[in-house]
Design an enzyme around this catalytic site. Structure first.
Site: not given
Ligand code: ADP
Length: 396
Positions: A7, A90, A179, A240, A384
């Site tokens: 990743n 990823r 996601h 965020r 993940e």
């Protein structure tokens, strides 16, 4: 088969080496401060973490150091590089081009490049990692696993914005969602836990971490999700803002005399529960402050939970029902208080909280609703990297 999962971000890179037969993590770690000074964190399963300050001016050098660590005779996880049989990368944004993971070829890399516009901070960094791995392991098959792919099943009514249609046609302005690897992994696992066919279930997944999103999974397909063109839309997150009235952007730019990109920086990096609480983006700090009587910290928790409650209601409506609600990621897996705040407001759906189990569930799988709850609520740790490993193996 041993699969290296990568990743790659702009200045950091996380990795795991997984044996796909046993699904065991053989080693994992990260490279930080790539292009600045450089630090390698490496941990072989069962041994202590090793932290090495090591110059890594480029991603290629960072990956080279990871490979050296993985084959190190003393603490390596494999004896030589030929034991790494595939690499899963990823990739954040696959636009409308990728509805599934894909073996990396030159054409695929060009197609990912064409999506760079949509994720200018993430995709170019992902591609740098891919190219560096290809140079260092030229004969190893590699797969790209996209955050957006799972959501490509969303119907047009869910992904279109109420904007001039030409922006969709000319620039691809639509909702994509993120996601996806986590929502897919967790919803599949939920079906196994309740021992029903994935295809027969209506599932809502609440991925509540620093980045947070909710996804409606109907019959095994994502039919709506709270993030949009970018990961800024939807829930209130660590830093965020999530959904805001778009007019706020111009209003704040004028009042504060700042540019649009400065406003975007505020929305991405200085808002969310951090902006609301003035304490931190980390929910553990916010909880401590709330316990100590900090009203803004308590407000941040409540506002966060309220937004999740609204999205769950919206997705139960979108699917005309819900059988299972899942909680995952840092907060969803660990924070029993937030889960309770959310579930207490879902009694209209027939959700009944099992207080005792919920209170005792931190970072492990558990059904946190009562046996007679109409909707089964489950805390499920996401993974993940394992999901990327499985997708990689399936393709190579
Ligand atoms: P991301 O992957 O998006 O960076 P994570 O899924 O790791 O985020 O989630 C990070 C969030 O989870 C942080 O706000 C952190 O406070 C929260 N979290 C992690 N562990 C716990 C815990 N034991 N109790 C409460 N919150 C936790």
């Amino acid at each position: 088969m041993n699969v290296l999962v990568i990743n790659c971000g702009s200045s950091s890179l996380k990795y795991q080496l997984i044996n796909s037969d046993t699904e065991e993590v053989l080693a994992k770690g990260l490279c930080e401060r790539i292009g600045i000074d450089g630090r390698l964190v490496y941990q072989k399963t069962g041994l202590d973490k090793e932290i090495t300050e090591a110059a890594m001016p480029t991603h290629k050098q960072a990956i080279s150091l990871v490979l050296d660590a993985l084959v190190n005779p003393a603490t390596g996880a494999v004896s030589n590089l030929s034991e790494i049989e595939a690499v899963g990368h990823r990739v954040v944004h696959g636009g409308e081009k990728f509805a599934a993971a894909t073996v990396l070829t030159d054409e695929v890399i060009s197609a990912i490049e064409e999506c760079n516009d949509l994720a200018p901070l993430h995709n170019p960094a992902n591609l740098i990692g891919i190219r560096a791995c290809q140079e260092l392991m030229p004969n190893v098959p590699m797969v790209a696993v996209f955050d957006t792919a799972f959501h490509q099943t969303m119907p047009d009514v869910a992904y279109m914005y109420g904007l001039p249609y030409e922006y969709y046609e000319k620039y691809g302005v639509r909702r994509y969602g993120f996601h996806g690897t986590s929502h897919s992994f967790v919803s599949k696992r939920a079906a196994e836990i309740v021992e029903k066919n994935y295809e027969d279930l209506k599932i809502i997944v609440c991925h509540l971490g620093n980045g947070a999103s909710v996804c409606a999974v109907d019959g095994g397909k994502s039919v709506d999700t709270s993030m949009g063109l970018t990961p800024l839309e939807g829930l209130i997150m660590g830093t965020r803002s999530g959904d805001v009235d778009p007019s706020i952007l111009e209003f704040i730019a004028q009042k504060e005399d700042i540019t649009l990109s400065q406003v975007m920086n505020v929305l991405n990096k200085k808002s969310g529960v951090e902006g609301l609480s003035g304490v931190s983006s980390d929910f553990r700090d916010i909880e401590a402050a709330a316990q100590a009587g900090n009203k803004r910290a308590a407000l941040a928790q409540q506002t966060f939970a309220y937004r999740v409650i609204k999205y769950v209601g919206a997705y139960a409506a979108a699917m005309n029902g819900v059988d299972v609600i899942c909680f995952t990621a840092g907060l969803g897996e660990n924070d029993s208080k937030i889960r309770k705040m959310i579930m207490k407001n879902l009694t209209y759906l027939g959700v009944q909280l099992n207080d005792e189990v919920n209170d005792a569930t931190h970072g492990k799988e558990a059904i946190i609703s009562t046996a007679d709850s109409k909707v089964t609520c489950i805390a499920i740790p996401t993974n993940e990297e394992l999901a990327i490993c499985r997708e990689t193996v399936a393709l190579v």
